[in-house]
Every structure is written in structure tokens, then in C-alpha cells.
Design a protein around this motif. Structure first.
Motif, PDB file in Angstrom:
ATOM      1  N   CYS A 116     -16.557 -12.016 -63.399  1.00  0.00           N
ATOM      2  CA  CYS A 116     -17.584 -12.906 -63.956  1.00  0.00           C
ATOM      3  C   CYS A 116     -16.803 -13.883 -64.503  1.00  0.00           C
ATOM      4  O   CYS A 116     -17.257 -15.136 -64.205  1.00  0.00           O
ATOM      5  CB  CYS A 116     -18.477 -11.878 -64.750  1.00  0.00           C
ATOM      6  SG  CYS A 116     -19.505 -12.833 -66.066  1.00  0.00           S
ATOM      7  N   LEU A 117     -15.966 -13.849 -65.629  1.00  0.00           N
ATOM      8  CA  LEU A 117     -15.458 -14.633 -66.389  1.00  0.00           C
ATOM      9  C   LEU A 117     -14.496 -15.966 -65.534  1.00  0.00           C
ATOM     10  O   LEU A 117     -14.610 -17.020 -65.601  1.00  0.00           O
ATOM     11  CB  LEU A 117     -14.556 -14.269 -67.246  1.00  0.00           C
ATOM     12  CG  LEU A 117     -13.903 -15.298 -68.311  1.00  0.00           C
ATOM     13  CD1 LEU A 117     -14.943 -16.155 -69.099  1.00  0.00           C
ATOM     14  CD2 LEU A 117     -13.004 -14.372 -69.412  1.00  0.00           C
ATOM     15  N   GLN A 196     -22.094 -10.228 -51.017  1.00  0.00           N
ATOM     16  CA  GLN A 196     -21.064 -10.737 -50.299  1.00  0.00           C
ATOM     17  C   GLN A 196     -19.715 -11.053 -50.874  1.00  0.00           C
ATOM     18  O   GLN A 196     -18.915 -11.643 -50.343  1.00  0.00           O
ATOM     19  CB  GLN A 196     -21.591 -12.188 -49.783  1.00  0.00           C
ATOM     20  CG  GLN A 196     -22.796 -12.074 -49.020  1.00  0.00           C
ATOM     21  CD  GLN A 196     -23.373 -13.647 -48.627  1.00  0.00           C
ATOM     22  OE1 GLN A 196     -22.867 -14.617 -48.940  1.00  0.00           O
ATOM     23  NE2 GLN A 196     -24.315 -13.418 -47.633  1.00  0.00           N
ATOM     24  N   VAL A 197     -19.628 -10.400 -52.115  1.00  0.00           N
ATOM     25  CA  VAL A 197     -18.293 -10.575 -52.755  1.00  0.00           C
ATOM     26  C   VAL A 197     -17.203 -10.248 -51.866  1.00  0.00           C
ATOM     27  O   VAL A 197     -15.926 -10.651 -51.900  1.00  0.00           O
ATOM     28  CB  VAL A 197     -18.181  -9.657 -54.078  1.00  0.00           C
ATOM     29  CG1 VAL A 197     -17.010  -9.537 -54.672  1.00  0.00           C
ATOM     30  CG2 VAL A 197     -19.209 -10.439 -55.240  1.00  0.00           C
ATOM     31  N   HIS A 198     -17.249  -9.000 -51.185  1.00  0.00           N
ATOM     32  CA  HIS A 198     -16.173  -8.375 -50.442  1.00  0.00           C
ATOM     33  C   HIS A 198     -16.259  -8.775 -48.922  1.00  0.00           C
ATOM     34  O   HIS A 198     -15.275  -8.548 -47.883  1.00  0.00           O
ATOM     35  CB  HIS A 198     -16.262  -6.863 -50.484  1.00  0.00           C
ATOM     36  CG  HIS A 198     -16.256  -6.394 -51.633  1.00  0.00           C
ATOM     37  ND1 HIS A 198     -15.168  -6.428 -52.852  1.00  0.00           N
ATOM     38  CD2 HIS A 198     -17.035  -5.716 -52.592  1.00  0.00           C
ATOM     39  CE1 HIS A 198     -15.365  -6.041 -53.673  1.00  0.00           C
ATOM     40  NE2 HIS A 198     -16.510  -5.486 -53.913  1.00  0.00           N
ATOM     41  N   GLU A 199     -17.144 -10.003 -48.657  1.00  0.00           N
ATOM     42  CA  GLU A 199     -17.148 -10.507 -47.268  1.00  0.00           C
ATOM     43  C   GLU A 199     -16.024 -11.464 -47.302  1.00  0.00           C
ATOM     44  O   GLU A 199     -15.439 -11.822 -48.415  1.00  0.00           O
ATOM     45  CB  GLU A 199     -18.466 -11.044 -46.751  1.00  0.00           C
ATOM     46  CG  GLU A 199     -19.708 -10.104 -46.972  1.00  0.00           C
ATOM     47  CD  GLU A 199     -19.728  -9.192 -45.681  1.00  0.00           C
ATOM     48  OE1 GLU A 199     -18.805  -9.455 -45.019  1.00  0.00           O
ATOM     49  OE2 GLU A 199     -20.775  -8.522 -45.559  1.00  0.00           O
ATOM     50  N   LEU A 222     -16.268 -16.589 -55.101  1.00  0.00           N
ATOM     51  CA  LEU A 222     -16.126 -15.102 -55.330  1.00  0.00           C
ATOM     52  C   LEU A 222     -15.150 -14.215 -54.474  1.00  0.00           C
ATOM     53  O   LEU A 222     -14.215 -13.722 -54.749  1.00  0.00           O
ATOM     54  CB  LEU A 222     -17.386 -14.307 -54.946  1.00  0.00           C
ATOM     55  CG  LEU A 222     -18.546 -14.624 -56.165  1.00  0.00           C
ATOM     56  CD1 LEU A 222     -20.125 -14.224 -55.660  1.00  0.00           C
ATOM     57  CD2 LEU A 222     -18.280 -14.122 -57.439  1.00  0.00           C
ATOM     58  N   ASN A 223     -14.881 -14.871 -53.085  1.00  0.00           N
ATOM     59  CA  ASN A 223     -13.990 -14.372 -52.297  1.00  0.00           C
ATOM     60  C   ASN A 223     -12.621 -14.524 -52.938  1.00  0.00           C
ATOM     61  O   ASN A 223     -11.702 -13.639 -52.734  1.00  0.00           O
ATOM     62  CB  ASN A 223     -14.175 -15.091 -51.041  1.00  0.00           C
ATOM     63  CG  ASN A 223     -15.334 -14.641 -50.107  1.00  0.00           C
ATOM     64  OD1 ASN A 223     -15.473 -15.233 -49.166  1.00  0.00           O
ATOM     65  ND2 ASN A 223     -15.778 -13.546 -50.374  1.00  0.00           N
TER      66      ASN A 223
END
Length: 353
Positions: A116-117, A196-199, A222-223
Motif C-alpha cells: 500500500c505505502l 491483478q497484483v500477481h499478474e 503494483l507489479n
């Protein structure tokens, strides 16, 4: 051994990026990016450190509570929590990042707060809109709620899972989405981002193996951040990677177009080449801790030297970084040959037999 060392002139080089309608607008001076303060000449403030730590602790506890009682997600004010954490970045981005202990092996709720941060910090660096910053923050907070509801064994990244356990583990983003689908406090775009964070751009990620053209425009942030956090924490069969080598490995994979060079450069601007909290030996022979970035001097961060009351700005000093320090029992260095022989997925994804 022949350890890797990033050459500063190579940072920022990458494929030429095409103009896209998804490029964020540059906000006016009153937005988060416009209000961020440069504290590169300041030491850490004790009162600020305590306040930041309390904010982070509250966020971590909120995430843990939501995982334990998902029916209360509807009532959770995630936007306000992310807003307070974004203001931490504006007030002192370096001290805010130091307060969350990147690189330490932590509970998943802590890991969610880290994502998040740092994601919000990168977005602010890139001058994304305040709304986009908050979307990334909410997605970071909730992205592993599904995993937090699974058996403890599946939540430990250092354990090698069975084939069936791995199949169950890969479903956790879908479980997260199911938990928050009716929550008015979680915007639809934040749900998509959490899913989709882990895509990964090449389609090798999970849970759906989506290629880049099917990703949300903010997924690329995020990736990069998720991979960085995965590398600087211990995984199955390996200790944590030191921050410098994690950044170097991400830069290496930039050449394969797995990551957006702009995002990677923004991460480096936040963390320097050596990572906030990283340890180095200076040419003078003294040991130091990386505590601040120094504007665009990403290869000359601000360091804390034991016994000195003030931080040392290497860009204004005759001293410089000589070598990188690590604890062999808990940290690893990456040799040059490993860069070509070890695939990214083997380092950032849970392993199975």
C-alpha cells in the motif's frame, strides 16, 4: 565472487515507451505530488517516527481484523486509512518508508501495508492523480485478504508447497475478490487492481495469466512493487535478497520488457539504488545505513553513520559507497551468472514439489 553492481548511467535506459492514453495527468501544485516535501537535509524526527509507526500499526491491525472478520469490510474506511498513509509520504517519504521495515520477514498484514505505502509513494513520484494514488493504496491493503483466510502453511512464503497446495494458493486473489465484491468501501477499480497484483506483463502471473494489454493501467505499478517486496523477503529455499540486488534484478528484467522503465526508475528514485534501510561500507571504511534519497542522486543517497549526529549527504561529501553489506545467514547476494539462469517466477512465486 562476481556479485552484480548497478552502473548508475545505465539506470533509466530501457525500451522507448510509446505514448498512451493511459498516461496520468500531472496534478496541480495542491495535489499530493505538488505538496511533497524534500527532507534530504533533515535527520529523522522522533515525534514523526512515532506518529508514522502508529499509523502503520493501525493499518496493519485493520487488515488483520478484516481478514478475521470479512463481514466487517463493508464498514471499513479504507480510503481514509490510505489517505493518512499518503500524507505520510508527502510529509517525509523517506522516513515513512523506513517506518514500515521493508525487507523484514513479516506477517501478511504487514506485507499488505508495505505494498500500500510503497505503491502510493511511487505513484506520487510519478505525479499520478490523488484518486489514482488512493486506488493503489486500497488495492495494496486488500490484495492478500484471501490468502489471510487460508491455512497458515499457505501463507508462509518460505515453505515449499505440494501440487494441490499450490493450486489452492493460486486462487487467493479470486477469494479476495469474492470477499470484497459487495463492499461499497472498495471501488471497482481497486477490486480489479487487487485481482491483478500477481499478474505479469508476459502472461506468466496468476490467477488468470493475463497479458499486459488486459491489465488495468495502474497494475504496472503494483507489479513492480510486489516483485520488489517479494525479492527483499525470504522465499522457498532462499534467504532475502539485499535491496540493491533486488533492484538490479528488476532492472535486468526491464530489458525483457517485463516492467515499465518509468515505474522502475520511480521506484529507484524512492529507494535509491541501495534501498532505504540497506547497509553499505564507505570508502573511508565506516559502515552506514541508507536513510534518504538525495533528489536525482540515486547512486549517492543520504546515509546514517554510527556516532554521527547528522546524516551524511554523499553527493556533498568526499566519501562514497565502496561495497554492499549483508548478513549471510539471513540475506543473499546475486551473482552475475544467476541473473541469466534464474527465472523471475522462481523467486517471487510460492514454490511447489
Amino acid at each position: 565472487q562476481d556479485f552484480v553492481r548497478v552502473e548508475p548511467p545505465r539506470v533509466g535506459r530501457g525500451r522507448k515507451k510509446q505514448r498512451s492514453e493511459s498516461e496520468p495527468p500531472v496534478p496541480a501544485g495542491h495535489g499530493l505530488a505538488g505538496r511533497r516535501q524534500d527532507r534530504s537535509r533533515d535527520t529523522y524526527d522522533t515525534e514523526r517516527q512515532e506518529r508514522f509507526s502508529q499509523t502503520v500499526d493501525r493499518a496493519i491491525q485493520q487488515i488483520a481484523n478484516l481478514a478475521a472478520q470479512p463481514e466487517k469490510i463493508q464498514d471499513a474506511d479504507l480510503s481514509s486509512t490510505c489517505g493518512v498513509m499518503a500524507e505520510m509520504v508527502v510529509e517525509d517519504s523517506d522516513q515513512s518508508l523506513d517506518s514500515i521495515n521493508f525487507g523484514t520477514q513479516t506477517e501478511l498484514s504487514n506485507r499488505c501495508a508495505q505494498l500500500c505505502l510503497l505503491s502510493m509513494s511511487v505513484a506520487i513520484e510519478l505525479k499520478y492523480s490523488d484518486d489514482d494514488v488512493k486506488l493503489l493504496g486500497i488495492a495494496g491493503m486488500i490484495h492478500d485478504l484471501g490468502l489471510l483466510t487460508m491455512p497458515k502453511r499457505l501463507r508462509d512464503p518460505t515453505i515449499t508447497l505440494s501440487f494441490d497446495e499450490m493450486a489452492e494458493y493460486l486462487q487467493h486473489p479470486l477469494i479476495t475478490d469474492e470477499l470484497v465484491k459487495n463492499c461499497l468501501s472498495v471501488p471497482t477499480e481497486a477490486r480489479i487492481l487487487a485481482l491483478q497484483v500477481h499478474e505479469l506483463p508476459d502472461g506468466s502471473g496468476y490467477p488468470k495469466g493475463l497479458p499486459a494489454f488486459r491489465h488495468h493501467r495502474l497494475t504496472k505499478i503494483l507489479n513492480v512493487v510486489d516483485v520488489y517486496l517479494s525479492l527483499v523477503q525470504a522465499g522457498a529455499g532462499r534467504p532475502a535478497m539485499i535491496p540493491h540486488d533486488a533492484i538490479a534484478f528488476i532492472l535486468y528484467n526491464c530489458q525483457a520488457e517485463l516492467f515499465d522503465p518509468k515505474i522502475v526508475r520511480a521506484l529507484i528514485n524512492q529507494m535509491s539504488l541501495y534501498g532505504i534501510g540497506g547497509r553499505v561500507k564507505l570508502e573511508s571504511g565506516t559502515e552506514a545505513k541508507i536513510v534518504r534519497r538525495d533528489s536525482d542522486h540515486y547512486d549517492q543517497p543520504v546515509v546514517a553513520v554510527e556516532g554521527r549526529p547528522n546524516f551524511l549527504m554523499l553527493s556533498e561529501s568526499d566519501d562514497n559507497i565502496d561495497s554492499l553489506l549483508h548478513c549471510p545467514d539471513t540475506e543473499m547476494r546475486f551473482t552475475r551468472d544467476l541473473f541469466e539462469s534464474v527465472p523471475l517466477n522462481s523467486l517471487v512465486r510460492a514454490s511447489f514439489e
